[in-house]
Design an enzyme around this catalytic site. Structure first.
Site, short mmCIF file in Angstrom:
data_model
loop_
_atom_site.label_atom_id
_atom_site.label_comp_id
_atom_site.label_asym_id
_atom_site.label_seq_id
_atom_site.Cartn_x
_atom_site.Cartn_y
_atom_site.Cartn_z
N GLU A 57 0.19 5.21 0.72
CA GLU A 57 -0.78 6.20 1.19
C GLU A 57 -0.36 7.60 0.75
OE1 GLU A 57 -1.28 5.50 5.41
OE2 GLU A 57 -2.44 3.68 4.99
N GLU A 112 -2.93 -4.59 -3.27
CA GLU A 112 -3.42 -5.49 -4.33
C GLU A 112 -3.46 -4.78 -5.67
OE1 GLU A 112 -4.70 -4.86 -1.39
OE2 GLU A 112 -5.85 -6.52 -0.58
N ASN A 121 0.83 -1.21 0.00
CA ASN A 121 0.00 0.00 0.00
C ASN A 121 0.86 1.25 0.00
OD1 ASN A 121 0.62 -0.77 2.68
ND2 ASN A 121 -1.16 0.26 3.53
N1 THU Z 1 -5.26 -1.69 2.42
C1 THU Z 1 -4.63 -2.48 1.50
O1 THU Z 1 -3.56 -2.13 0.99
N2 THU Z 1 -5.21 -3.64 1.16
C2 THU Z 1 -6.32 -4.17 1.76
O2 THU Z 1 -6.70 -5.29 1.43
C3 THU Z 1 -7.03 -3.40 2.78
C4 THU Z 1 -6.55 -2.02 2.99
C5 THU Z 1 -4.60 -0.47 2.87
C6 THU Z 1 -5.18 0.83 2.41
C7 THU Z 1 -4.68 1.77 3.49
O3 THU Z 1 -3.36 2.18 3.18
C8 THU Z 1 -4.61 0.92 4.74
O4 THU Z 1 -4.62 -0.42 4.28
C9 THU Z 1 -5.75 1.13 5.70
O5 THU Z 1 -6.96 1.08 5.06
#
Ligand code: THU
Length: 137
Positions: free
Chosen positions: A44, A55, A42
């Site tokens: 942000e 994903e 992820n």
């Molecule tokens: N997030 C993911 O990367 N994948 C998931 O399956 C669920 C959520 C991330 C998005 C954000 O950076 C953090 O988790 C909290 O929502």
């Protein structure tokens, strides 16, 4: 490839997570039919809604490298429970990868496998666009 190995790669990808706001670090590893593994984490942003999940980073990277056929995606976080893909990722994964195995792992190293279709029972697909275009013509 063994799904425990795929999860190991997802855990490794988690090391690159950029999650200073949520502190929820996620890694993903997308396995193609040809046996290649595409990692994602992820990323942000201070403008929160611009955040991209692990994903989608994995699937966009794979598609950008010309891969179109996939088998499974593994997802890892630091949670003791399993981390399922969010709704947006389910939609994007289904379009690019179809009904693949979703392999969720927890911080104890346990795994749970579900089919993507069971997480997204009625996906919106390109055929809905085509049908609507035909009706307007
Ligand atoms: N997030 C993911 O990367 N994948 C998931 O399956 C669920 C959520 C991330 C998005 C954000 O950076 C953090 O988790 C909290 O929502």
């Amino acid at each position: 490839m063994d799904y425990h190995d795929l999860c190991k790669q997802a855990r490794k990808a988690k090391a690159n997570a950029y999650a200073p706001y949520s502190k929820f670090r996620v890694g993903a590893a997308l396995l193609s039919d040809s046996g290649r593994v595409f990692p994602g984490n992820n990323v942000e942003n201070s403008s929160y809604s611009l955040t991209v999940c692990a994903e989608r980073v994995a699937v966009f990277t794979a598609v950008a490298e010309g891969e179109r056929h996939f088998r499974a995606i593994a997802i890892a976080s630091d949670d003791s429970g399993f981390t399922p893909p969010c709704g947006a990722c389910r939609q994007v994964l289904f379009e690019m990868a179809g009904d693949i195995d979703v392999v969720m792992s927890n911080s104890k190293g346990e795994i749970e496998i579900v089919r993507l279709r069971s997480l997204l029972p009625e996906p919106f697909t390109p055929k809905h666009l085509r049908r609507s275009r035909k009706q307007r013509a």
